[in-house]
Scaffold this motif. Structure first.
Motif: not given
Length: 603
Positions: A394-421
């Motif tokens: 309730p204190e960050m009602p737009s968090l989900a859309s802002d997080l997806l729009g920022s692309g930061l979750v894709w950056r996180a996915a990339f680095w974890f993929s690199v670490a695993a490979m």
């Protein structure tokens, strides 16, 4: 002839190079963007405000927040924060006031990373063919622990306790392992400062770890003779006890009841602040705190020698007893918090690093399981559009859309993929686990710098910037003698950023009655309530109120002047006569003020 491999020695030049690398990695992990976000509610602003108050008032004895003494922690963390706030031109290099408050936590983690690495470099353990890599792995396993990543960049005392207690325990083991070259007294000096961070729990944890270590080795006499606990505890007492005695003399029974009665005895024997958790709570916390290297931690624990190995080869035994001491003490405590596990993370880092030194099938299975965990986390981040939309704050009602729009979750996915490979390639090529872990840890470090820290900055923009904007407007709109209040979502950062005493109350109808009564009668340092009609009383009060609270029936109809809206917060100027009339109506219905019996931590 087959036998245990001798450890590889490390020359002084190589040791200095590795320690310089660990120092640089620690700086990158903890200091990068340290002051880019403001202090985060709810506890850090209390620490930061107390440290700043010491610097501004010159009272370095009693920590005070919002006009009240804060007895819950000893003063060392406040002293260190206060030194940061005393530096010149702070408004230029620390405009949000968070760098000075977080620096003690960051420096403590860096110092512990260096001490972990130095210990493994100077005393390589059996079967360790790459002690330099093992040292770096241990430092990164500690620094990249999810718990350490959070608390080493947070303005509270937990990371400072972890750092000082960890260094003290490592110095104790070093004295035990090499009494001819290591002095016995430095460990007890550091322990004395740890007692000035969180109280007697530091001595209890240290003593319990040493007792378990002696019991595991079936040898109490050697640690007793080498560590000299009686004169050591005297040194610890000479460093730590003077402040306790002076504070008790100045503050009296209130300090005794709050610090010793509530924050130590009551927290251990009963549940406080609704922190009720099952007895097995720290099992999952241990698993999460070691991610993604938890399988190697479990392997390290399983391989602890049950026999009496040479003193210089007993580090794995010592680390396991250290970890179990934290587990036993806080499992026995009634109040349980994830941060209580933080003192065990250095021991877990040692066990993880030492699990890489022996090549066999079990090690490869543990290594493979760690790679699988990293791969699972990568998949979770790649699937973020599926689960991020379910985040509701309730204190960050737009968090989900802002997080997806920022692309930061894709950056996180990339680095974890690199670490695993990368680590999977090393595993397939049957190279050493040390190389495999480093190939995993470096991408995870880059994830922290390029994704996790920016995510924290995004959360700060959504959650804390509105509070800071309300604070700025409060300062410009404040009339002389006009009281300031916050109702609903209670954010102590409002006090920190206004620099004024704030009256905090919750959402209930009782909170409204409390507020009206406190404005007339409460007295605390820096602010005194005055009944309406007296010469000193202000006819109005400035109230920061969140949207959900302002829509409740008992807060409606006050005809406030709406001075501004920021995020979920409004700043109202309310006529105190109307507020008291509403309070009187609620009293008729049986709602009475209860603010005169506050919790010890009430701000």
């Amino acid at each position: 002839m087959h036998g245990r491999a001798l450890p590889v020695t490390v020359c002084c030049r190589q040791r200095r190079q590795v320690l310089a690398l660990v120092l640089a990695l620690g700086v990158l992990i903890t200091l990068w963007g340290l002051g880019a976000t403001g202090v985060m509610d709810e506890t850090p602003p209390l620490f930061a405000a107390a440290g700043r108050a010491m610097a501004e008032t010159g009272d370095w004895l009693t920590p005070r927040v919002n006009g009240l003494p804060r007895y819950d922690k000893p003063p060392l963390v406040y002293w260190l924060m206060g030194l940061g706030y005393s530096l010149p031109m702070r408004d230029v290099w620390d405009p949000l006031g968070s760098w000075a408050a977080r620096l003690p936590s960051a420096l403590a983690s860096i110092a512990l990373m260096v001490t972990l690495a130095d210990t493994l470099l100077r005393w390589p353990q059996p079967d360790d063919e790459r002690p330099r890599a093992t040292a770096v792995i241990s430092a990164l396993a500690f620094g990249l622990s999810p718990l350490v990543l959070v608390w080493s960049r947070t303005a509270v005392s937990d990371s400072l306790l972890c750092g000082l207690l960890g260094i003290s325990l490592l110095l104790q083991w070093r004295r035990f392992a090499d009494p001819s070259h290591e002095s016995w007294w430095p460990a007890w000096i550091v322990l004395g400062f740890a007692v000035l961070v969180k109280g007697p729990v530091a001595v209890v944890l240290s003593g319990l770890a040493l007792l378990l270590f002696s019991a595991l080795r079936r040898d109490l006499q050697t640690p007793w003779r080498r560590l000299r606990p009686l004169p050591g505890l005297l040194i610890t007492a000479l460093i730590s006890l003077p402040w306790y005695a002076l504070e008790l003399w100045v503050e009296g029974q209130a300090f005794w009841d709050s610090f010793f009665g509530y924050h130590n005895l009551q927290r251990f024997t009963s549940v406080v602040n609704d922190h009720l958790q099952p007895w097995w709570f720290f099992g999952p916390v241990m698993v999460v705190a070691a991610l993604p290297l938890t399988p190697l931690l479990l392997l390290g624990l399983a391989r602890v020698p049950r026999w009496r190995v040479p003193s210089e080869h007993s580090l794995q035994q010592f680390a396991s007893c250290w970890l179990v001491a934290v587990l036993l003490l806080f499992t026995a405590a009634a109040t349980k918090l994830p941060s209580y596990w933080l003192p065990a993370t250095p021991a877990a880092a040692l066990l993880i690093a030492l699990a890489t030194t022996r090549r066999d099938r079990l090690q490869r299975w543990a290594w493979g399981a760690s790679i699988g965990l990293v791969a699972c986390l990568a998949v979770i981040f790649w699937l973020s559009p599926v689960w991020v939309v379910w985040i509701r704050d309730p204190e960050m009602p737009s968090l989900a859309s802002d997080l997806l729009g920022s692309g930061l979750v894709w950056r996180a996915a990339f680095w974890f993929s690199v670490a695993a490979m990368l680590s999977a390639v090393v595993l397939i090529q049957r190279k050493s686990a040390a190389i495999g872990l480093l190939s995993m840890q470096i991408p995870l470090l880059l994830f922290h710098v390029s994704a996790l820290i920016p995510i924290a900055e995004l959360a700060d923009q959504l959650r804390q910037v509105p509070v800071r904007q309300v604070a700025d407007l409060m300062k410009t709109q404040h009339r002389p003698g006009e009281p300031l209040a916050m109702v609903g979502a209670m954010k102590p950062s409002l006090h920190f950023y206004t620099g004024q005493v704030i009256v905090f109350e919750g959402r209930s109808d009782g909170a409204l009655v409390n507020l009206a009564d406190r404005l007339a009668n409460e007295q605390r340092r820096g602010w005194v309530g005055h009944p309406l009609g007296t010469k000193e009383a202000s006819d109005t009060v400035l109230i920061a109120i969140d949207r959900g609270t302002s829509s409740q029936d008992h807060w409606l109809g006050l005809s406030p002047i709406d001075l501004g809206r920021f995020g979920i917060y409004n700043l109202w100027r309310v006529d105190r006569k109307r507020l008291e009339q509403r309070a009187d109506a609620l009293k008729v219905n049986g709602v009475d003020p209860d603010w005169r019996q506050p919790r010890p931590e009430r701000f």
